[in-house]
Design a protein around this motif. Structure first.
Motif, PDB file in Angstrom:
ATOM      1  N   UNK A  19       0.844  -0.993   0.060  1.00  0.00           N
ATOM      2  CA  UNK A  19      -0.098  -0.093   0.054  1.00  0.00           C
ATOM      3  C   UNK A  19       0.880   1.340  -0.071  1.00  0.00           C
ATOM      4  N   UNK A  20       1.930   1.165   0.690  1.00  0.00           N
ATOM      5  CA  UNK A  20       2.950   2.273   0.895  1.00  0.00           C
ATOM      6  C   UNK A  20       3.682   2.419  -0.167  1.00  0.00           C
ATOM      7  N   UNK A  21       3.953   1.340  -1.260  1.00  0.00           N
ATOM      8  CA  UNK A  21       4.519   1.505  -2.630  1.00  0.00           C
ATOM      9  C   UNK A  21       3.572   2.179  -3.570  1.00  0.00           C
ATOM     10  N   UNK A  26       2.804   5.305  -7.820  1.00  0.00           N
ATOM     11  CA  UNK A  26       1.952   4.691  -8.393  1.00  0.00           C
ATOM     12  C   UNK A  26       2.177   3.967  -9.783  1.00  0.00           C
ATOM     13  N   UNK A  27       3.088   4.480 -10.519  1.00  0.00           N
ATOM     14  CA  UNK A  27       3.487   3.623 -11.708  1.00  0.00           C
ATOM     15  C   UNK A  27       4.763   2.878 -11.473  1.00  0.00           C
ATOM     16  N   UNK A  28       4.719   1.701 -12.093  1.00  0.00           N
ATOM     17  CA  UNK A  28       5.753   0.960 -12.322  1.00  0.00           C
ATOM     18  C   UNK A  28       6.281   0.692 -13.510  1.00  0.00           C
ATOM     19  N   UNK A  29       7.502  -0.009 -13.694  1.00  0.00           N
ATOM     20  CA  UNK A  29       8.104  -0.192 -15.057  1.00  0.00           C
ATOM     21  C   UNK A  29       6.877  -1.199 -15.905  1.00  0.00           C
ATOM     22  N   UNK A  30       6.933  -1.253 -17.021  1.00  0.00           N
ATOM     23  CA  UNK A  30       5.945  -1.948 -18.016  1.00  0.00           C
ATOM     24  C   UNK A  30       6.949  -3.476 -17.961  1.00  0.00           C
ATOM     25  N   UNK A  60       5.400   4.328 -23.299  1.00  0.00           N
ATOM     26  CA  UNK A  60       6.004   5.307 -22.380  1.00  0.00           C
ATOM     27  C   UNK A  60       6.848   4.503 -21.334  1.00  0.00           C
ATOM     28  N   UNK A  61       6.707   3.053 -21.370  1.00  0.00           N
ATOM     29  CA  UNK A  61       7.713   2.333 -20.326  1.00  0.00           C
ATOM     30  C   UNK A  61       6.994   2.242 -18.656  1.00  0.00           C
ATOM     31  N   UNK A  62       5.911   3.109 -18.467  1.00  0.00           N
ATOM     32  CA  UNK A  62       5.394   2.917 -17.131  1.00  0.00           C
ATOM     33  C   UNK A  62       4.175   2.395 -17.545  1.00  0.00           C
ATOM     34  N   UNK A  63       3.531   1.775 -16.356  1.00  0.00           N
ATOM     35  CA  UNK A  63       2.234   1.231 -16.233  1.00  0.00           C
ATOM     36  C   UNK A  63       1.619   1.354 -14.709  1.00  0.00           C
ATOM     37  N   UNK A  64       0.353   1.517 -14.500  1.00  0.00           N
ATOM     38  CA  UNK A  64      -0.003   1.670 -13.423  1.00  0.00           C
ATOM     39  C   UNK A  64      -0.077   0.346 -12.509  1.00  0.00           C
ATOM     40  N   UNK A  65       0.192   0.396 -11.145  1.00  0.00           N
ATOM     41  CA  UNK A  65       0.237  -0.930 -10.272  1.00  0.00           C
ATOM     42  C   UNK A  65      -1.233  -1.181 -10.276  1.00  0.00           C
TER      43      UNK A  65
END
Length: 93
Positions: A19-21, A26-30, A60-65
């Protein structure tokens, strides 16, 4: 009983950590392109070249967790459900 308590504490620690991460980042690597935003290809000589844009993250290289996505869905449902229309004042007659 202590084993059950220990398992519950570990589960609580992992959940609060995730949850804290999700709150901090909020966005992590794809996972498909590993955050590059494109596929890596090699030519016939073995040199690495840039390939096509990633279809999963749209380059973009990023996706929402997943946790952040679920939180956003819950937030939209909560806001839509608790939205009450403004009442007009009764006219005095």
């Amino acid at each position: 009983m202590t084993l059950l308590l220990l398992a519950g504490a570990c589960l609580l620690a992992v959940t609060l950590g995730y949850v804290s991460l999700c709150r901090a980042s909020p966005y992590g690597d794809c996972r498909k392109c590993r955050g590059f935003g494109f596929a890596m290809k090699t030519d016939r000589k073995g040199r690495i070249k840039r390939g096509k844009d990633c279809r999963r993250c749209k380059g973009l290289g990023k996706r929402i967790r997943v946790g952040r996505h679920l939180y956003n869905l819950w937030l939209h449902v909560y806001r839509d459900g608790s939205d009450t229309p403004a009442k007009t004042p009764a006219s005095k007659g």
